[in-house]
Design a protein around this motif. Structure first.
Motif, PDB file in Angstrom:
ATOM      1  N   ILE A 174      13.629   0.480  -4.802  1.00  0.00           N
ATOM      2  CA  ILE A 174      14.213   1.541  -3.974  1.00  0.00           C
ATOM      3  C   ILE A 174      15.339   2.245  -4.721  1.00  0.00           C
ATOM      4  O   ILE A 174      15.459   3.473  -4.673  1.00  0.00           O
ATOM      5  CB  ILE A 174      14.707   0.968  -2.629  1.00  0.00           C
ATOM      6  N   MET A 175      16.157   1.477  -5.466  1.00  0.00           N
ATOM      7  CA  MET A 175      17.258   2.091  -6.220  1.00  0.00           C
ATOM      8  C   MET A 175      16.731   3.012  -7.319  1.00  0.00           C
ATOM      9  O   MET A 175      17.327   4.046  -7.594  1.00  0.00           O
ATOM     10  CB  MET A 175      18.165   1.009  -6.805  1.00  0.00           C
ATOM     11  N   VAL A 176      15.615   2.642  -7.939  1.00  0.00           N
ATOM     12  CA  VAL A 176      15.061   3.462  -9.018  1.00  0.00           C
ATOM     13  C   VAL A 176      14.303   4.661  -8.456  1.00  0.00           C
ATOM     14  O   VAL A 176      14.475   5.789  -8.927  1.00  0.00           O
ATOM     15  CB  VAL A 176      14.128   2.614  -9.926  1.00  0.00           C
ATOM     16  N   TRP A 177      13.446   4.446  -7.439  1.00  0.00           N
ATOM     17  CA  TRP A 177      12.530   5.483  -6.983  1.00  0.00           C
ATOM     18  C   TRP A 177      12.922   6.140  -5.664  1.00  0.00           C
ATOM     19  O   TRP A 177      12.354   7.178  -5.317  1.00  0.00           O
ATOM     20  CB  TRP A 177      11.120   4.909  -6.857  1.00  0.00           C
ATOM     21  N   GLY A 178      13.836   5.539  -4.907  1.00  0.00           N
ATOM     22  CA  GLY A 178      14.252   6.122  -3.628  1.00  0.00           C
ATOM     23  C   GLY A 178      13.353   5.689  -2.470  1.00  0.00           C
ATOM     24  O   GLY A 178      12.275   5.147  -2.659  1.00  0.00           O
ATOM     25  N   TRP A 179      13.852   5.946  -1.244  1.00  0.00           N
ATOM     26  CA  TRP A 179      13.149   5.527  -0.023  1.00  0.00           C
ATOM     27  C   TRP A 179      11.807   6.228   0.142  1.00  0.00           C
ATOM     28  O   TRP A 179      10.816   5.606   0.515  1.00  0.00           O
ATOM     29  CB  TRP A 179      14.015   5.814   1.206  1.00  0.00           C
ATOM     30  N   ASP A 180      11.768   7.539  -0.085  1.00  0.00           N
ATOM     31  CA  ASP A 180      10.541   8.302   0.168  1.00  0.00           C
ATOM     32  C   ASP A 180       9.396   7.829  -0.726  1.00  0.00           C
ATOM     33  O   ASP A 180       8.280   7.616  -0.249  1.00  0.00           O
ATOM     34  CB  ASP A 180      10.778   9.795  -0.035  1.00  0.00           C
ATOM     35  N   LYS A 181       9.660   7.686  -2.005  1.00  0.00           N
ATOM     36  CA  LYS A 181       8.618   7.240  -2.941  1.00  0.00           C
ATOM     37  C   LYS A 181       8.187   5.814  -2.614  1.00  0.00           C
ATOM     38  O   LYS A 181       6.992   5.501  -2.655  1.00  0.00           O
ATOM     39  CB  LYS A 181       9.150   7.315  -4.381  1.00  0.00           C
ATOM     40  N   THR A 182       9.145   4.945  -2.284  1.00  0.00           N
ATOM     41  CA  THR A 182       8.805   3.566  -1.940  1.00  0.00           C
ATOM     42  C   THR A 182       7.888   3.539  -0.726  1.00  0.00           C
ATOM     43  O   THR A 182       6.864   2.848  -0.728  1.00  0.00           O
ATOM     44  CB  THR A 182      10.082   2.745  -1.665  1.00  0.00           C
ATOM     45  N   GLY A 183       8.235   4.303   0.291  1.00  0.00           N
ATOM     46  CA  GLY A 183       7.404   4.359   1.496  1.00  0.00           C
ATOM     47  C   GLY A 183       6.011   4.878   1.215  1.00  0.00           C
ATOM     48  O   GLY A 183       5.010   4.303   1.673  1.00  0.00           O
ATOM     49  N   SER A 184       5.904   5.946   0.446  1.00  0.00           N
ATOM     50  CA  SER A 184       4.581   6.503   0.134  1.00  0.00           C
ATOM     51  C   SER A 184       3.778   5.547  -0.741  1.00  0.00           C
ATOM     52  O   SER A 184       2.557   5.438  -0.588  1.00  0.00           O
ATOM     53  CB  SER A 184       4.700   7.878  -0.522  1.00  0.00           C
ATOM     54  N   ASP A 185       4.438   4.834  -1.660  1.00  0.00           N
ATOM     55  CA  ASP A 185       3.742   3.853  -2.496  1.00  0.00           C
ATOM     56  C   ASP A 185       3.182   2.711  -1.657  1.00  0.00           C
ATOM     57  O   ASP A 185       2.063   2.243  -1.886  1.00  0.00           O
ATOM     58  CB  ASP A 185       4.672   3.293  -3.568  1.00  0.00           C
ATOM     59  N   LEU A 186       3.940   2.264  -0.673  1.00  0.00           N
ATOM     60  CA  LEU A 186       3.475   1.168   0.180  1.00  0.00           C
ATOM     61  C   LEU A 186       2.351   1.623   1.110  1.00  0.00           C
ATOM     62  O   LEU A 186       1.440   0.847   1.419  1.00  0.00           O
ATOM     63  CB  LEU A 186       4.635   0.581   0.978  1.00  0.00           C
TER      64      LEU A 186
END
Length: 126
Positions: free
Chosen positions: A33-45
């Motif tokens: 999350i620190m590297v990619w942010g909340w939005d990218k983490t959510g879309s990746d999951l």
């Protein structure tokens, strides 16, 4: 080497892993999350929910890689041959495993136990 047996049953190991699942997941997700942010983490999951076949294939790949990393590390750190490492699945418990047929020193065992988390965890972040 000590004659003490510090092993635990598969049932107890599964219980401990369930209790540790949430805190370890948090430790894994925090750097992502620190590297990619909340939005990218959510879309990746969400990809895993949208494509169950991809999820299944990645799980199989991850399980096989995880056990191979255990075995390779025990082979190298414990100065054992490839034939000393046994791989299998306990079908009653649905638990894949890697096992060294010969005793290992504690540092070799610890290295082999930790290495899948380090190797696969590193790739999950990047």
């Amino acid at each position: 080497m000590s004659d003490n047996d510090y092993s635990m049953s598969l049932g107890k190991a599964n219980l401990v892993s369930l209790l540790l699942f949430a805190p370890i997941s948090g430790l894994i997700l925090a750097p992502y999350i620190m590297v990619w942010g909340w939005d990218k983490t959510g879309s990746d999951l969400l990809v895993f929910y949208e494509d169950p076949l991809l999820f299944f294939l990645l799980m199989i790949f991850g399980i096989v890689a995880h056990e191979l990393i255990h075995g390779l590390t025990w082979m190298i750190a414990g100065n054992r041959s490839w034939n000393a490492i046994k791989f299998g699945v306990n079908w009653k418990a649905l638990a894949p495993y890697a096992h060294c047929r010969k005793p290992l020193g504690v540092s070799a065992y610890r290295s082999g136990a930790a290495m899948p988390g380090l190797v696969l965890g590193f790739f999950l972040i990047w």
